[in-house]
Design a protein around this motif. Sequence first.
Motif, mmCIF file in Angstrom:
data_model
loop_
_atom_site.group_PDB
_atom_site.id
_atom_site.type_symbol
_atom_site.label_atom_id
_atom_site.label_comp_id
_atom_site.label_asym_id
_atom_site.label_seq_id
_atom_site.Cartn_x
_atom_site.Cartn_y
_atom_site.Cartn_z
ATOM 1 N N UNK A 14 0.842 -1.186 0.000
ATOM 2 C CA UNK A 14 0.000 0.000 0.000
ATOM 3 C C UNK A 14 0.875 1.234 0.000
ATOM 4 N N UNK A 15 0.387 2.253 -0.663
ATOM 5 C CA UNK A 15 1.177 3.473 -0.731
ATOM 6 C C UNK A 15 0.462 4.626 -0.045
ATOM 7 N N UNK A 16 -0.761 4.882 -0.480
ATOM 8 C CA UNK A 16 -1.474 6.054 0.013
ATOM 9 C C UNK A 16 -2.381 5.735 1.197
ATOM 10 N N UNK A 17 -2.567 4.467 1.500
ATOM 11 C CA UNK A 17 -3.351 4.128 2.692
ATOM 12 C C UNK A 17 -2.444 3.407 3.680
ATOM 13 N N UNK A 18 -2.785 3.499 4.946
ATOM 14 C CA UNK A 18 -1.976 2.860 5.983
ATOM 15 C C UNK A 18 -2.471 1.438 6.225
ATOM 16 N N UNK A 19 -1.648 0.607 6.883
ATOM 17 C CA UNK A 19 -2.018 -0.812 7.014
ATOM 18 C C UNK A 19 -3.324 -1.044 7.773
ATOM 19 N N UNK A 20 -3.749 -0.055 8.611
ATOM 20 C CA UNK A 20 -5.002 -0.285 9.340
ATOM 21 C C UNK A 20 -6.237 0.111 8.524
ATOM 22 N N UNK A 21 -6.022 0.434 7.265
ATOM 23 C CA UNK A 21 -7.146 0.748 6.359
ATOM 24 C C UNK A 21 -7.603 -0.548 5.719
ATOM 25 N N UNK A 22 -8.913 -0.859 5.763
ATOM 26 C CA UNK A 22 -9.365 -2.153 5.238
ATOM 27 C C UNK A 22 -9.180 -2.263 3.716
ATOM 28 N N UNK A 23 -8.936 -3.475 3.275
ATOM 29 C CA UNK A 23 -8.859 -3.721 1.832
ATOM 30 C C UNK A 23 -10.231 -3.509 1.228
ATOM 31 N N UNK A 24 -10.266 -3.242 -0.030
ATOM 32 C CA UNK A 24 -11.521 -3.097 -0.779
ATOM 33 C C UNK A 24 -12.358 -1.891 -0.336
ATOM 34 N N UNK A 25 -11.774 -0.965 0.389
ATOM 35 C CA UNK A 25 -12.473 0.295 0.648
ATOM 36 C C UNK A 25 -11.687 1.369 -0.086
ATOM 37 N N UNK A 26 -12.329 1.994 -1.079
ATOM 38 C CA UNK A 26 -11.624 2.956 -1.923
ATOM 39 C C UNK A 26 -12.260 4.328 -1.764
ATOM 40 N N UNK A 27 -11.606 5.228 -1.017
ATOM 41 C CA UNK A 27 -12.261 6.480 -0.619
ATOM 42 C C UNK A 27 -12.616 7.414 -1.774
ATOM 43 N N UNK A 28 -11.964 7.283 -2.922
ATOM 44 C CA UNK A 28 -12.264 8.241 -3.984
ATOM 45 C C UNK A 28 -13.402 7.804 -4.907
ATOM 46 N N UNK A 29 -13.965 6.631 -4.657
ATOM 47 C CA UNK A 29 -15.098 6.220 -5.481
ATOM 48 C C UNK A 29 -16.310 7.076 -5.143
ATOM 49 N N UNK A 30 -17.144 7.330 -6.139
ATOM 50 C CA UNK A 30 -18.284 8.226 -5.922
ATOM 51 C C UNK A 30 -19.297 7.625 -4.938
ATOM 52 N N UNK A 31 -19.318 6.294 -4.808
ATOM 53 C CA UNK A 31 -20.291 5.714 -3.878
ATOM 54 C C UNK A 31 -19.734 5.591 -2.455
ATOM 55 N N UNK A 32 -18.551 6.171 -2.198
ATOM 56 C CA UNK A 32 -18.015 6.232 -0.834
ATOM 57 C C UNK A 32 -18.323 7.630 -0.308
ATOM 58 N N UNK A 33 -19.103 7.713 0.783
ATOM 59 C CA UNK A 33 -19.437 9.035 1.312
ATOM 60 C C UNK A 33 -18.293 9.577 2.151
ATOM 61 N N UNK A 34 -18.071 10.898 2.055
ATOM 62 C CA UNK A 34 -16.845 11.442 2.657
ATOM 63 C C UNK A 34 -16.801 11.380 4.186
ATOM 64 N N UNK A 35 -17.930 11.279 4.859
ATOM 65 C CA UNK A 35 -17.852 11.180 6.318
ATOM 66 C C UNK A 35 -18.013 9.750 6.827
ATOM 67 N N UNK A 36 -17.829 8.786 5.954
ATOM 68 C CA UNK A 36 -17.898 7.388 6.371
ATOM 69 C C UNK A 36 -16.889 7.118 7.492
ATOM 70 N N UNK A 37 -17.355 6.421 8.531
ATOM 71 C CA UNK A 37 -16.417 6.009 9.578
ATOM 72 C C UNK A 37 -15.838 4.656 9.173
ATOM 73 N N UNK A 38 -14.581 4.639 8.807
ATOM 74 C CA UNK A 38 -13.978 3.398 8.340
ATOM 75 C C UNK A 38 -13.280 2.712 9.517
ATOM 76 N N UNK A 39 -13.670 1.472 9.828
ATOM 77 C CA UNK A 39 -13.056 0.794 10.980
ATOM 78 C C UNK A 39 -11.576 0.502 10.719
ATOM 79 N N UNK A 40 -10.810 0.457 11.819
ATOM 80 C CA UNK A 40 -9.397 0.093 11.670
ATOM 81 C C UNK A 40 -9.271 -1.421 11.643
ATOM 82 N N UNK A 41 -8.391 -1.926 10.790
ATOM 83 C CA UNK A 41 -8.132 -3.368 10.772
ATOM 84 C C UNK A 41 -6.703 -3.596 11.265
ATOM 85 N N UNK A 42 -6.375 -4.836 11.565
ATOM 86 C CA UNK A 42 -5.023 -5.140 12.015
ATOM 87 C C UNK A 42 -4.080 -5.131 10.816
#
Lengths: 531, 303
Positions: free
Chosen positions: A131-159
Amino acid sequence: MDNREKISIAIQEGYGQRMTVREGTARNELYLFLKDEYLSGLPEICSNLFKTFKASFVTLIPNDERTINGRFCVYYVLSIPHEDLFLILCVSVDPRQREIPSISTVIDAATWFEREMKDWYGVVAFPNVRNHATHPDWPEDVYPMLKDFHRVTQVPRVKGVFDFRHVEGEGVFEIPVGPVHAGTIEPGHFRFTVAGEPIINLDIKLFYTHKGTEKIAEGMTPHRAVFLAERISGDSSFAHALAFCHAVERLSGIEVPKRALVIRTNLLELERLHNHLGDIGAMLLDVGFAVGAQWAFRLKEQMLQLNEVLTGSRLLRGMAAIGGVRRPIEDTAHKRESLYRTLDEVNKEFVKLVDLVMSTASVLDRFETTGRLKPKNASRMGMVGIAARASGINRDLRRDHPHCAYPYLTLKVPVHSEGDVLARFNIRVEEVRESFKLIDQLHHQHVNEEIISTIEAIPPLRQALGYVEGWRGEIVHWMMTDNGGNIYRWKITDPSFHNWRALKLAVLNNIVPDFPVINKSFNLSYSGNDR
Amino acid sequence: MLKILKQSLSTGVVTNSFPATVSEPPDGFRGKPVIDFARCTACDKCAAVCPTDAISVQTSQHDPSIPANEKHLSISYGDCIFCGECAAACPDCITETKVFFLASANKESLTLRARYRSEPTGDRFLEMVNPPPVTSRETEVLGNELRKRIHKTFGRSLHIREVDAGSCNGCEIEITALNNAIYDIERFGIHFVASPRHADMLLVTGPVTRNMEIALKQTYEATPDPKLVVAVGACAIGGGIFGKSYASCGGVDTVVPVDVYIPGCPPRPEALLHGILLAIDRYPANRLSTEETSHKRGSKDTA
């Protein structure tokens, strides 16, 4: 027929079968739409365009256009400097596949851009799995720049743990540094591998300051986004805001009054001055030359105070506006007098400061041959700005893609080829002198005109680049409007994003205690890189 | 060597005399925007142009506790980025003043709120809504006693660890300026240190990004007690222009407790000094009264 038309025809003839060529809204943009069936030939086409036109890589813009045409689109921006032309190669991506061929194999400069695209859009080009632009605690398959991702989504941390490149061997050990650093600087993590004193590998983990700037701007009115642009990288407040204004002006065909062009140019040079003076001081401080450092900081403070007199803000905020500038800077005698008196004073002191530095052996000894970046590597990595010009790359948007009042001014672009800390120091010194001359040339130009033109509605579904040579290097924005003339997609490319990779090479075989001064000689923005 | 000596001697003293005298910002400086609430009709012109929603108009739709025929207009100096757009949109009711000492230990006191009643002839000003009294905060409860203790503990010498929790680096430029010869923070016995373990105070900037949240918490835990936290700039106070998003927590106090807030975007170096001295109760009391007068001057201008 001018050269641009010739290039357009040459591309039609050479590649007409594989792509459709269309002129952009802005005069110097040529959009090349690659046909889907030729997608596999993308690297070859990029490479050919690159070589044929002696182009340089500018930026890569992934865009989720599913709500418009059901596809993703990736734009590869190349610059042909001697013709003031941008080639924008557009590739349509199937949203079910989300895979395109990597151009990094032929254009190394695109590496980080392709990796960021994978993390933010899920469009895979570069085979690197880290990963380059996301940190390891960012879940896979969550892509913040997609139009169907709302900007205030609370994204859980993963290990997850950071995956650094490890070097093993007898006497080899790692030094972790950051993200909270010893000095008052921005956060980032450096992982040094050393064998004794020399650094044999450096891994850099960035994006600690990622604020989702491009995401939160979606749907925002361009007028409001100017204030957001001022806060992409504080040291380049004006340059970033101006690059954004350029993009909006170019896509809507807004003419900027001449007086505003003069004021904008003045402000760009003032920003260059306070940053270069600050960097000169910081570099001297990092080699323990306190007298020189404090002297330079004093000159920087004088420039910041001058900024406040002229614009009401020490960082030149609240000045940039779409269609011109918000406030004049030469409307009172006091302002005019302050400008020329301060510049005169700082100029005189600066000459003495440089004289003192250049006769101080302890400083030169630390600067010379330290953090050397060879021109060959700098050009391969697609470096920009002052760091590139210190490594022999003759690239400056003020001359190559003229904007503001620069086409009317005599401008000398200093270039050094040693690529060491001293070269980067000297580039700054020479650019400071050049800035004084440029501001002098702008004296009393178009003082009685308007400072801002009236803006009609911003047209929907248009796109354009906006660019500025900031003090650090080229700042390139790309903006596309939605149906209502608000922001659909805004891509911000800070020069730091091009240059961070080069720092990894420049520090090799240098000792750890020299890292601060090498880092400072690049002085890259974390916030501009991370956005 | 002789050259260096000559330079040092010929430069003389350049340090300013803060806080004994405070230099007045130049004309055109955009400090605290003051709303003449009595004149204002809560028309929403200023709120519409505010890039950070520092000025906002609330009705019963936003807040059920507001009666249907009323409107609330509020301005938060914590969220303000001092762009001057409100004063340009409504020069009749809003004046830009030169006031820039805005630091406060009480976040609520940074917000002013007024009630308006909707009438056929337009909205009419009723009264100011006082900020609710703060009871939960330790500082407030222990009051003067704690302030004395803080002064005793930190009053003579203070060590600061600066933490950038995702700022744009604008605040860092001004914080770095505190170490130059003009502001020279070390004359107050205040030093910037390299490790949180050596620090008494954390000076935090930025909206606290998701990727800095854990690092900030760990830095806070690594700082020995007793400690102070100062939030610097609009982002650190309430997220500023970046607000709250998938990438941003929206302010330092959402992650660690904050003792003093310093508004500004970024705050001027003197505003930073003022805020830091206020946090350790070393800002001269007689200077505070002069600021009161300058506030009054500001509001008188609008009348």
